[in-house]
Scaffold this active site. Structure first.
Site, mmCIF file in Angstrom:
data_model
loop_
_atom_site.group_PDB
_atom_site.id
_atom_site.type_symbol
_atom_site.label_atom_id
_atom_site.label_comp_id
_atom_site.label_asym_id
_atom_site.label_seq_id
_atom_site.Cartn_x
_atom_site.Cartn_y
_atom_site.Cartn_z
ATOM 1 N N ASP A 8 0.860 -1.186 0.000
ATOM 2 C CA ASP A 8 0.000 0.000 0.000
ATOM 3 C C ASP A 8 0.897 1.238 0.000
ATOM 4 O O ASP A 8 2.130 1.126 -0.159
ATOM 5 C CB ASP A 8 -1.003 -0.044 1.166
ATOM 6 C CG ASP A 8 -0.375 0.239 2.528
ATOM 7 O OD1 ASP A 8 0.875 0.358 2.617
ATOM 8 O OD2 ASP A 8 -1.126 0.349 3.519
ATOM 9 N N HIS A 98 10.401 -23.947 8.544
ATOM 10 C CA HIS A 98 9.410 -24.693 9.335
ATOM 11 C C HIS A 98 7.977 -24.555 8.811
ATOM 12 O O HIS A 98 7.212 -25.512 8.889
ATOM 13 C CB HIS A 98 9.431 -24.223 10.792
ATOM 14 C CG HIS A 98 10.693 -24.583 11.511
ATOM 15 N ND1 HIS A 98 10.798 -24.559 12.880
ATOM 16 C CD2 HIS A 98 11.908 -24.981 11.059
ATOM 17 C CE1 HIS A 98 12.031 -24.916 13.241
ATOM 18 N NE2 HIS A 98 12.729 -25.169 12.147
ATOM 19 N N HIS A 133 7.695 -31.009 9.769
ATOM 20 C CA HIS A 133 6.998 -29.741 9.532
ATOM 21 C C HIS A 133 5.879 -29.897 8.499
ATOM 22 O O HIS A 133 4.904 -29.159 8.522
ATOM 23 C CB HIS A 133 7.984 -28.668 9.079
ATOM 24 C CG HIS A 133 9.091 -28.461 10.067
ATOM 25 N ND1 HIS A 133 8.861 -27.985 11.339
ATOM 26 C CD2 HIS A 133 10.426 -28.687 9.981
ATOM 27 C CE1 HIS A 133 10.015 -27.925 11.992
ATOM 28 N NE2 HIS A 133 10.976 -28.340 11.190
HETATM 29 C C1 RB5 Z 1 -2.096 2.686 6.414
HETATM 30 O O1 RB5 Z 1 -2.095 3.925 7.030
HETATM 31 C C2 RB5 Z 1 -1.806 1.593 7.413
HETATM 32 O O2 RB5 Z 1 -2.920 1.372 8.206
HETATM 33 C C3 RB5 Z 1 -1.374 0.329 6.703
HETATM 34 O O3 RB5 Z 1 -0.233 0.591 5.950
HETATM 35 C C4 RB5 Z 1 -1.016 -0.853 7.582
HETATM 36 O O4 RB5 Z 1 -0.107 -0.484 8.585
HETATM 37 C C5 RB5 Z 1 -2.132 -1.641 8.090
HETATM 38 O O5 RB5 Z 1 -1.966 -2.694 8.724
#
Ligand code: RB5
Length: 149
Positions: A8, A98, A133
């Site tokens: 993201d 594992h 495993h």
């Molecule tokens: C985005 O601000 C943030 O929430 C995302 O990158 C992440 O850390 C979520 O788990």
């Protein structure tokens, strides 16, 4: 070896650094985005990269968000995915050896780029040990089968 990448906005910059490292070191890379620092939703990128790994289009995946938590939770909803959030190199090789983890998740706001690259190198260099495993991983698959209908 072909690696699926996804991030993201929180993981975008680290994703770009990791892609440079991977390309410089002979890996094939499939970049599923995001492609800028503009705010976006991590499940969208987790899904694309996780599906590429689950379908064997890619051998392994690397997913990055701010903490690595949201994107790993989302990826682990895809059957066949074992995404491991790692902030240290011991976990990075142990989860390949594992758990046969097929996705490495990183938190770009947790680890710096130097440590993140060491974790990536360690993860990609380690191998599943099989043996006892494997029985445990088969039990994880059984849990998936019970709930994914
Ligand atoms: C985005 O601000 C943030 O929430 C995302 O990158 C992440 O850390 C979520 O788990």
């Amino acid at each position: 070896m072909k690696i699926a990448l996804g991030a993201d906005h929180g993981g975008f910059e680290l994703k770009e650094e990791i892609i440079s490292y991977l390309k410089d070191n002979g890996y094939d890379v499939e970049d599923y985005g995001t492609y800028s620092k503009e705010s976006c939703d991590y499940p969208d990128y987790a899904l694309k990269a996780a599906e590429a790994v689950a379908s064997k289009e890619c051998d392994l995946g690397i997913l990055i968000c701010g903490t690595g938590i949201g994107i790993s939770i989302a990826a682990n909803k895809v059957p066949g995915i074992r995404a491991a959030l790692c902030s240290d190199t011991f976990s990075a090789h142990a989860t390949r050896e594992h758990n046969d983890a097929n996705i490495l998740a990183l938190g770009a706001r947790v680890v710096g780029p130097g440590l993140a690259l060491d974790i990536v190198k360690t993860f990609l260099g380690a191998k599943f040990e099989g043996d006892r495993h494997l029985a445990r991983i088969n039990k994880i698959t059984e849990i998936e089968k019970k709930y994914y209908k």
